[in-house]
Design an enzyme around this catalytic site. Structure first.
Site, PDB file in Angstrom:
ATOM      1  CE  LYS A  13      66.113 -21.673  35.729  1.00 24.35           C
ATOM      2  NZ  LYS A  13      67.463 -22.183  36.040  1.00 24.35           N
ATOM      3  CE1 TYR A  53      66.867 -26.963  33.360  1.00 26.39           C
ATOM      4  CE2 TYR A  53      65.259 -27.469  35.057  1.00 26.39           C
ATOM      5  CZ  TYR A  53      66.031 -26.551  34.367  1.00 26.39           C
ATOM      6  OH  TYR A  53      65.961 -25.216  34.693  1.00 26.39           O
ATOM      7  CG  PHE A  61      73.656 -29.647  38.360  1.00 23.04           C
ATOM      8  CD1 PHE A  61      72.615 -29.343  37.507  1.00 23.04           C
ATOM      9  CD2 PHE A  61      74.934 -29.757  37.820  1.00 23.04           C
ATOM     10  CE1 PHE A  61      72.824 -29.143  36.147  1.00 23.04           C
ATOM     11  CE2 PHE A  61      75.161 -29.559  36.458  1.00 23.04           C
ATOM     12  CZ  PHE A  61      74.098 -29.255  35.621  1.00 23.04           C
ATOM     13  NE  ARG A  89      71.767 -19.308  26.621  1.00 27.51           N
ATOM     14  CZ  ARG A  89      71.885 -20.323  27.480  1.00 27.51           C
ATOM     15  NH1 ARG A  89      70.813 -20.803  28.108  1.00 27.51           N
ATOM     16  NH2 ARG A  89      73.050 -20.850  27.729  1.00 27.51           N
ATOM     17  CB  THR A  95      75.190 -21.200  33.762  1.00 27.15           C
ATOM     18  OG1 THR A  95      74.960 -21.356  32.366  1.00 27.15           O
ATOM     19  CG2 THR A  95      74.391 -22.229  34.537  1.00 27.15           C
ATOM     20  NE  ARG A 106      70.800 -17.502  34.702  1.00 22.33           N
ATOM     21  CZ  ARG A 106      70.958 -18.444  33.791  1.00 22.33           C
ATOM     22  NH1 ARG A 106      72.052 -18.496  33.049  1.00 22.33           N
ATOM     23  NH2 ARG A 106      70.014 -19.360  33.605  1.00 22.33           N
ATOM     24  CG  ASN A 116      70.250 -19.911  37.202  1.00 18.68           C
ATOM     25  OD1 ASN A 116      69.082 -20.288  37.210  1.00 18.68           O
ATOM     26  ND2 ASN A 116      71.182 -20.519  36.493  1.00 18.68           N
ATOM     27  CG  HIS A 119      65.121 -22.482  30.700  1.00 17.34           C
ATOM     28  ND1 HIS A 119      66.245 -23.235  30.439  1.00 17.34           N
ATOM     29  CD2 HIS A 119      64.364 -22.524  29.574  1.00 17.34           C
ATOM     30  CE1 HIS A 119      66.136 -23.734  29.205  1.00 17.34           C
ATOM     31  NE2 HIS A 119      65.012 -23.317  28.667  1.00 17.34           N
ATOM     32  CD  GLU A 130      64.341 -25.402  26.012  1.00 14.14           C
ATOM     33  OE1 GLU A 130      65.398 -25.925  26.408  1.00 14.14           O
ATOM     34  OE2 GLU A 130      64.168 -24.165  25.969  1.00 14.14           O
TER      35      GLU A 130
HETATM   36  N1  LIG Z   1      77.403 -26.696  38.257  1.00 14.61           N
HETATM   37  C1  LIG Z   1      76.131 -26.449  38.565  1.00 14.61           C
HETATM   38  N2  LIG Z   1      75.735 -26.452  39.858  1.00 14.61           N
HETATM   39  C2  LIG Z   1      74.450 -26.216  40.191  1.00 14.61           C
HETATM   40  N3  LIG Z   1      73.467 -25.953  39.298  1.00 14.61           N
HETATM   41  C3  LIG Z   1      73.820 -25.935  38.015  1.00 14.61           C
HETATM   42  C4  LIG Z   1      75.150 -26.183  37.557  1.00 14.61           C
HETATM   43  N4  LIG Z   1      75.174 -26.099  36.212  1.00 14.61           N
HETATM   44  C5  LIG Z   1      73.924 -25.816  35.849  1.00 14.61           C
HETATM   45  N5  LIG Z   1      73.104 -25.713  36.934  1.00 14.61           N
HETATM   46  C6  LIG Z   1      71.680 -25.443  36.923  1.00 14.61           C
HETATM   47  O1  LIG Z   1      71.115 -26.114  35.810  1.00 14.61           O
HETATM   48  C7  LIG Z   1      70.474 -25.188  34.965  1.00 14.61           C
HETATM   49  C8  LIG Z   1      70.672 -25.637  33.541  1.00 14.61           C
HETATM   50  O2  LIG Z   1      72.057 -25.627  33.221  1.00 14.61           O
HETATM   51  P1  LIG Z   1      72.558 -25.126  31.809  1.00 14.61           P
HETATM   52  O3  LIG Z   1      73.937 -25.621  31.642  1.00 14.61           O
HETATM   53  O4  LIG Z   1      71.541 -25.475  30.773  1.00 14.61           O
HETATM   54  O5  LIG Z   1      72.621 -23.557  32.058  1.00 14.61           O
HETATM   55  P2  LIG Z   1      71.882 -22.383  31.306  1.00 14.61           P
HETATM   56  O6  LIG Z   1      71.593 -22.791  29.903  1.00 14.61           O
HETATM   57  O7  LIG Z   1      72.651 -21.126  31.552  1.00 14.61           O
HETATM   58  O8  LIG Z   1      70.556 -22.265  32.158  1.00 14.61           O
HETATM   59  P3  LIG Z   1      69.079 -22.539  31.685  1.00 14.61           P
HETATM   60  O9  LIG Z   1      69.078 -23.835  30.901  1.00 14.61           O
HETATM   61  O10 LIG Z   1      68.334 -22.629  32.997  1.00 14.61           O
HETATM   62  O11 LIG Z   1      68.709 -21.365  30.853  1.00 14.61           O
HETATM   63  C9  LIG Z   1      71.119 -23.842  35.279  1.00 14.61           C
HETATM   64  O12 LIG Z   1      70.284 -22.755  34.993  1.00 14.61           O
HETATM   65  C10 LIG Z   1      71.376 -23.982  36.752  1.00 14.61           C
HETATM   66  O13 LIG Z   1      70.193 -23.686  37.496  1.00 14.61           O
HETATM   67 MG   LIG Z   2      70.370 -24.467  29.425  1.00 12.50          MG
END
Ligand SMILES: Nc1ncnc2c1ncn2[C@@H]1O[C@H](COP(=O)(O)OP(=O)(O)OP(=O)(O)O)[C@@H](O)[C@H]1O
Ligand SMILES: [Mg+2]
Length: 157
Positions: A13, A53, A61, A89, A95, A106, A116, A119, A130
């Site tokens: 990112k 997304y 968020f 992962r 996350t 992370r 973080n 992705h 994706e």
């Molecule tokens: N509670 C939250 N507050 C702020 N940002 C959040 C929160 N939950 C998720 N995010 C953001 O949204 C992104 C996507 O959320 P997701 O639940 O898909 O997490 P992830 O699968 O661990 O991350 P990614 O999809 O980026 O690999 C996260 O990487 C983070 O940047």
């Molecule tokens: Mg995700």
């Protein structure tokens, strides 16, 4: 073939590129043994961010998420290898970085959820969707001689 060879999308990112650790993070995945099947530095349009997304649309968020990933260039990568989705992962970590284990990206490099760094696709279906979204031109198929020393393929010797 005894292995579950998979492809997964990784996006380093804007925070990873701005902090100049994109290469360092990619090196972790390479060192693990994963093969690069596609790689591109790119700016993320609002349309791409919203599609990527879409599952988070409506969450508190979401708007920040779309703006954050569009704010500066990213490095989009397709990685390939045995169980690549789960392997990546696990390497990326939880996350919320304060819950991410030390030794994960992370857990080693990040502090807050919107910064973080990485992705990573979370399942075979999302990985396929994706990869088609980020690399509509397709990925590159090839093998490396070293693979027989990192996979079940051809073992023993
Ligand atoms: N509670 C939250 N507050 C702020 N940002 C959040 C929160 N939950 C998720 N995010 C953001 O949204 C992104 C996507 O959320 P997701 O639940 O898909 O997490 P992830 O699968 O661990 O991350 P990614 O999809 O980026 O690999 C996260 O990487 C983070 O940047
Ligand atoms: Mg995700």
């Amino acid at each position: 073939m005894s292995e579950n060879v998979q492809r997964t999308l990784v996006v380093l990112k804007p925070d990873a590129v701005q902090r100049a650790i994109a290469g360092e993070l990619l090196a972790r995945f390479e060192r693990r043994g994963l093969r690069i099947a596609a790689l591109r530095l790119m700016r993320v349009s609002r349309a791409l961010a919203e599609t990527h997304y879409a599952v988070h649309a409506g969450k508190f968020f979401y708007d920040d998420l779309v703006k954050t990933i569009s704010a500066s260039p990213v490095v989009a990568i397709v990685l390939e290898g045995p169980n690549a989705i789960a392997v990546v992962r696990a390497m990326v970590g939880a996350t919320r970085p304060h819950e991410a284990a030390p030794g994960t990206i992370r857990g080693d490099y990040a502090l807050v959820g919107l910064r973080n760094l990485v992705h990573a696709s979370d399942a075979p279906e999302t990985a396929a969707t994706e990869i088609a979204l980020w690399f509509p031109e397709g990925v590159v198929s090839y093998t490396r001689d070293v693979e027989r020393w990192m996979t079940d393929e051809g073992a023993p010797a």
